[in-house]
Structures are given as C-alpha cells and as structure tokens.
Design a protein around this motif. Structure first.
Motif, short mmCIF file in Angstrom:
data_model
loop_
_atom_site.label_atom_id
_atom_site.label_comp_id
_atom_site.label_asym_id
_atom_site.label_seq_id
_atom_site.Cartn_x
_atom_site.Cartn_y
_atom_site.Cartn_z
N VAL A 1 90.47 -45.55 81.81
CA VAL A 1 91.56 -45.35 80.89
C VAL A 1 92.79 -46.27 81.48
N GLY A 2 93.04 -47.25 80.60
CA GLY A 2 94.17 -48.06 81.19
C GLY A 2 95.53 -47.49 80.74
N PRO A 3 96.50 -48.29 80.72
CA PRO A 3 98.01 -47.60 80.29
C PRO A 3 98.09 -47.66 78.87
N ALA A 4 97.47 -48.65 78.24
CA ALA A 4 97.35 -48.58 76.54
C ALA A 4 96.66 -47.57 76.11
N THR A 5 95.15 -47.45 76.47
CA THR A 5 94.42 -46.20 76.22
C THR A 5 95.13 -44.94 76.49
N ALA A 6 95.89 -44.79 77.65
CA ALA A 6 96.55 -43.62 77.92
C ALA A 6 97.66 -43.30 77.07
N SER A 7 98.27 -44.32 76.39
CA SER A 7 99.45 -44.00 75.66
C SER A 7 98.81 -43.44 74.23
N LYS A 8 97.80 -44.08 73.86
CA LYS A 8 97.06 -43.87 72.72
C LYS A 8 96.55 -42.11 72.92
N LEU A 9 95.93 -42.09 73.84
CA LEU A 9 95.29 -40.59 73.95
C LEU A 9 96.81 -39.57 73.96
N ASN A 10 97.63 -40.06 74.48
CA ASN A 10 98.90 -38.98 74.61
C ASN A 10 99.57 -38.85 73.21
#
Ligand SMILES: Nc1ncnc2c1ncn2[C@@H]1O[C@H](COP(=O)(O)OP(=O)(O)OP(=O)(O)O)[C@@H](O)[C@H]1O
Ligand SMILES: [Mg+2]
Length: 322
Positions: free
Chosen positions: A13-22
């Motif tokens: 989970v990189g920052p981009a995926t993390a923000s999509k998950l959020n």
C-alpha cells in the motif's frame, strides 16, 4: 478521539493507494482485513490480485486467519457490557448488552424497542463502574421515532448533563434501504474516530420491507440485507462496539398452532443476530422481555420492566405476577 491506525504500514500500500482506500472508507488495518475482496475491487478500483494481496497482508498484521483458542479467549475478554439500567433486564441479558455482538429486540408496535434503544444510547456513555462503557452512540433512525426530548429526560433522571448526553449521540436519519447501506459504510470511519461504542439501527428491516415488494425481489432483498448485517457484525468486532437492532413482527398466515408472529427478515436476520430478544406488552406500561435465540443465554425466565417518564425501569413486584 483515537488516532486512526496507519494503513500505509500494509505491504503493497503506497500513499496513492492509501488515499484511495481512505476515500472509500477504509481507515484501519482491521477494516481491510475483514473486507470482502469484491468490495475492495468495486469501491477502490483495485484489481483482483491487488485487492487479495492487500487484504492478506492486512490479515497477517492483525493476525486474523489462524489464532489459538487462547488468543480467541483473550480477544473475547475485551468484550464489555452496557447496562440497561434495569436489573431484571440485565440479568436476562447476562449482565447487559455485549460488544462484539449484535443484539436484536423484536416485537410488535409500542413494545418498547425504541425506548430501550434510546436508554442504551444514554447508558453507553456513563462510567464503567456505573454500568456504562464510556463511549458515544450512533443512532440510525429509519422511522423518525428517535426523540431528543426523551434522551434529555433520561439523562436528567440519571443526573447526567442532558446537553452533553445529546452531543454524544450521533444521529443519522435514514431514508431508504440503499441509504441504510451507505450509512453503515460511512460509519466505519466515524466509529473509529468518534469513540462510538454503540450502534443502533431502529428499525433494521422497515425499509427493506417497503423497498422490495413481491416475491421476485426476495432474493435480491435478502442478499443486500445479508451484506448489511455482515457489515454491522464486522463493525462490532473490529471496533469492539455493541450493535443493537430492532425488528418488527411479521405475521405468518400458515401457522395454525402457536404464535403466528415471528421476526421479519427471515433466516438472514436470524443467522446474523447473536442474541434475539422478544419484547411484548403487558399491563399498562409494563413490558416483558424473553430471549428467543442466543448461543449462551437461557430462554427462561422472562424479565419484566416498565416504560416510565424517566426511561426504562424495574417493574413493581405485583406487576411481575401478571
Ligand atoms: N414519557 C413516557 N412515559 C411513559 N411511557 C412512555 C413515554 N414515552 C413513550 N412511552 C411509551 O412507550 C411506548 C412506545 O414504545 P416504543 O416507541 O419503544 O415502541 P416500539 O416497540 O419501538 O414500537 P414501533 O414498532 O411502533 O416502533 C408507548 O406505549 C408509550 O406509551
Ligand atoms: Mg420504534
């Protein structure tokens, strides 16, 4: 307010995926560990492989797949109970309303379901040594019967600050079954951030019964209701909170003997509810509660209680004899 757990710690989970998950409402490792792969794909736009990988990595982090019975024992030991404020009801419930579980109150109109939910929303807030769990409540109201005035009275009767008590209940008016699904989706983050320890859905089935009419819609309805219930159960487990739902009775015209009324929602609700409690009217303001299904609570004896100006109270002894 507790800090959300950082999902960036999950492998892959990189920052981009993390923000999509959020954005899709996944804020904790626990919520990812229990999310169905299909939901991660649909809501976050992940491929099947990535969704699977992330969910597996999250499960490894929270050690969800294989644990010893002793670890399960420890996990269950963190379960806490909310007092109803009424000894006979607490006794019936084995001490109170459990976290990590779903308790269903079912019964006919005016049997006291909503009154009990409102009382629990107040009781959840009080200190642990007084029977509460020092948490806030989320009240999902499908029938517009929640009454802040009643909460005010109940808080006053317990010598609590009524304004503060009202502040600690987050209210969500729910307009249809799709909205109900959406509210629960959004509540994962809310419960995590706002120290919600009680989620009430009053009533669970009314919208589903109104939105899906006719036999041909039955399987679609039951499938969505099932999804809804499993989300509520996941919420109860990962946030160590209590889920309380109310349910109406449904007449079964095919019954010749015995009580023709049973809880609405069929097997889907029956399987999801941890404890089912039937409420019925007795003389005046007296009500009777009975466990109709539970993995650990006996079905006898019944409990008597009263709906009063102050909330839910003990029934006077003579009323219990009726
Ligand atoms: N201030 C009060 N003092 C005493 N009794 C009250 C008070 N407010 C409500 N009640 C009683 O509570 C009962 C209604 O209970 P409640 O609204 O919990 O029913 P319910 O089971 O949720 O019904 P429904 O299926 O219609 O939603 C009524 O009998 C009413 O008289
Ligand atoms: Mg009601």
């Amino acid at each position: 307010m507790s800090e959300p757990i950082d999902i960036k710690d999950i492998e892959g989970v990189g920052p981009a995926t993390a923000s999509k998950l959020n954005e899709a409402g996944f804020y904790s490792i626990e919520s990812l560990a229990v999310a169905p792969t299909r939901e991660l794909m649909d809501k976050v736009g992940l491929t099947y492989e990535t969704a699977l990988k992330i969910a597996e990595a999250a499960r490894r982090l929270v050690k969800i797949d294989f644990i010893t019975a002793k670890e399960l024992w420890n996990r269950r030991s963190s379960m806490i109970k909310i007092s109803t404020g009424c000894d006979s009801l607490n006794e019936l419930l084995g001490g109170g309303i459990e976290t990590q579980a779903m308790t269903e109150f079912w019964g006919e109109y005016a049997s006291g379901k909503s009154q009990l939910c409102m009382k629990l929303s107040v009781m959840a807030q009080i200190p642990k040594d007084k029977g509460g769990i020092e948490g806030n409540a989320l009240f999902i109201d499908t029938e517009a019967t929640f009454s802040p005035q009643r909460i005010y009275k109940m808080a006053e009767a317990l010598d609590l600050d009524p304004d503060k008590t009202l502040e600690n209940i987050i209210y969500a008016r729910c307009y249809n079954s799709d909205h109900q699904l959406l509210i629960v989706d959004n509540s994962f983050r809310l419960c995590h951030e706002e120290n919600i320890k009680l989620v009430v859905v009053d009533s669970l089935t009314s919208h589903w019964r109104a939105d899906y009419i006719g036999r041909e819609t039955l399987s679609d309805r039951q499938q969505k209701l099932n999804m809804h219930l499993h989300k509520l159960l996941r919420l109860a487990e990962i946030e160590n909170l209590a889920v309380v739902v109310t349910n109406q009775v449904q007449a079964n015209p095919a019954t010749f003997f015995g009580d023709p009324n049973r809880p609405a929602g069929g097997n889907v609700v029956a399987h999801a509810s941890t404890h089912r409690v039937l409420l019925r009217k007795s003389r005046g303001n007296t009500r009777v509660a009975k466990i109709t299904d539970s993995p650990c609570l006996p079905s006898e004896p019944e409990a008597h209680f009263m709906i009063t100006e102050d909330g839910i109270d003990e029934a006077p002894d003579k009323e219990k004899m009726k």
